[in-house]
Design a protein around this motif. Sequence first.
Motif, short mmCIF file in Angstrom:
data_model
loop_
_atom_site.label_atom_id
_atom_site.label_comp_id
_atom_site.label_asym_id
_atom_site.label_seq_id
_atom_site.Cartn_x
_atom_site.Cartn_y
_atom_site.Cartn_z
N ALA A 1 0.84 -1.21 0.00
CA ALA A 1 0.00 0.00 0.00
C ALA A 1 0.87 1.25 0.00
O ALA A 1 0.58 2.23 -0.71
N LYS A 2 1.94 1.25 0.78
CA LYS A 2 2.86 2.40 0.81
C LYS A 2 3.51 2.63 -0.54
O LYS A 2 3.61 3.77 -1.01
N ILE A 3 3.94 1.54 -1.17
CA ILE A 3 4.58 1.65 -2.48
C ILE A 3 3.61 2.20 -3.52
O ILE A 3 3.95 3.12 -4.29
N ARG A 4 2.40 1.68 -3.53
CA ARG A 4 1.41 2.13 -4.51
C ARG A 4 1.05 3.61 -4.27
O ARG A 4 0.83 4.36 -5.22
N TYR A 5 0.98 4.01 -3.02
CA TYR A 5 0.71 5.42 -2.71
C TYR A 5 1.85 6.30 -3.24
O TYR A 5 1.60 7.36 -3.85
N ALA A 6 3.08 5.87 -3.01
CA ALA A 6 4.23 6.64 -3.47
C ALA A 6 4.27 6.71 -5.00
O ALA A 6 4.74 7.71 -5.57
N GLN A 7 3.77 5.69 -5.66
CA GLN A 7 3.74 5.67 -7.12
C GLN A 7 2.56 6.45 -7.70
O GLN A 7 2.46 6.61 -8.92
N GLY A 8 1.66 6.90 -6.83
CA GLY A 8 0.49 7.62 -7.29
C GLY A 8 -0.63 6.72 -7.75
O GLY A 8 -1.63 7.19 -8.33
N GLU A 9 -0.51 5.42 -7.49
CA GLU A 9 -1.58 4.47 -7.85
C GLU A 9 -2.55 4.39 -6.67
O GLU A 9 -2.54 3.43 -5.89
N LEU A 10 -3.39 5.40 -6.57
CA LEU A 10 -4.16 5.62 -5.34
C LEU A 10 -5.27 4.59 -5.13
O LEU A 10 -5.51 4.16 -4.01
N MET A 11 -5.95 4.19 -6.20
CA MET A 11 -7.02 3.20 -6.05
C MET A 11 -6.43 1.85 -5.62
O MET A 11 -7.02 1.14 -4.80
N SER A 12 -5.28 1.52 -6.18
CA SER A 12 -4.61 0.28 -5.78
C SER A 12 -4.14 0.38 -4.33
O SER A 12 -4.27 -0.57 -3.55
N ALA A 13 -3.61 1.56 -3.95
CA ALA A 13 -3.17 1.77 -2.56
C ALA A 13 -4.34 1.61 -1.61
O ALA A 13 -4.22 1.00 -0.54
N ARG A 14 -5.50 2.17 -1.99
CA ARG A 14 -6.70 2.03 -1.15
C ARG A 14 -7.09 0.57 -0.99
O ARG A 14 -7.41 0.12 0.13
N ALA A 15 -7.05 -0.18 -2.07
CA ALA A 15 -7.42 -1.60 -2.01
C ALA A 15 -6.51 -2.37 -1.06
O ALA A 15 -6.97 -3.20 -0.26
N TYR A 16 -5.22 -2.06 -1.12
CA TYR A 16 -4.27 -2.78 -0.26
C TYR A 16 -4.43 -2.37 1.21
O TYR A 16 -4.32 -3.22 2.10
N ILE A 17 -4.68 -1.09 1.48
CA ILE A 17 -4.81 -0.69 2.89
C ILE A 17 -6.09 -1.25 3.47
O ILE A 17 -6.15 -1.60 4.65
N GLU A 18 -7.13 -1.38 2.66
CA GLU A 18 -8.37 -1.99 3.15
C GLU A 18 -8.17 -3.47 3.46
O GLU A 18 -8.69 -3.99 4.46
N ARG A 19 -7.41 -4.15 2.62
CA ARG A 19 -7.08 -5.55 2.89
C ARG A 19 -6.22 -5.65 4.15
O ARG A 19 -6.36 -6.59 4.95
#
Length: 257
Positions: A188-206
């Motif tokens: 989730a941290k990596i995806r947030y840093a990459q700007g892939e916000l929807m993916s980051a949200r999915a991972y933090i919810e998991r």
Amino acid sequence: MKIKKIWPLLIMLVTACATGEAEKIAYIPPEKVVLDRSAKDRAQTLTELGLAYYQLEKYNYALENLQESLKLDDKNAITYQIIALIKQRSNEPEQAQIYFDKALKLAPKDLDIVTAYAVFLYEQERHDEALIELNRVVSAPFYRKKWVAYSYLGLYFLQNDQQKQAEIKFYKALQIDASYSLALYETAKIRYAQGELMSARAYIERYFSSAGKTLNGLELAIKIETALQSYDVVEQYQLELKRAYPFSDAAEKIKIN
């Protein structure tokens, strides 16, 4: 007529004999069952009890049972491993090292113990030693519980600014255990840093589904939802953070803002 008179007499005699025989039978109490458990079996039970207390973070009770277990059987590597983990969590690294050494001496090929030892080495910033053990675990052909080793390799690559390699390791960890919280959080941290916000949200919810609403998780979720401009969700996460961690720096910042 004589036959009819004899039959009642015969019945009375048979009944009397049967009654007499029953009265002569003495009561025999059931045999007492004596459980003669070996010392090794009793030690194993104590080790299992120690593990249960360890998982509940009741370390004093855990140590009592584990030390008693060692008095009965001092050749159980798992007993030493659990004591090592307790010493590790109690910030006694020198003692943890002693017990890990004993565990590995008894069971050098037990990859559960090797994995735990590798994590200990990594947390002690003995990264070169940890890397050797982590690679040993992931290279083992028949060992299936590799998600921890892959995740700590991911942390190693992150620390050395190799984000792509880190992401691959976390991905491999989640292929084996899709609910492993460390890999979910770091991805989730990596995806947030990459700007892939929807993916980051999915991972933090998991991650929340696996680990619950931790402080670090809530802080990251607030950043993600702020970037997504989901301000109602941001407020909800902020409220949860203030309620669950009222004395944290993050809660103080929210109050100020």
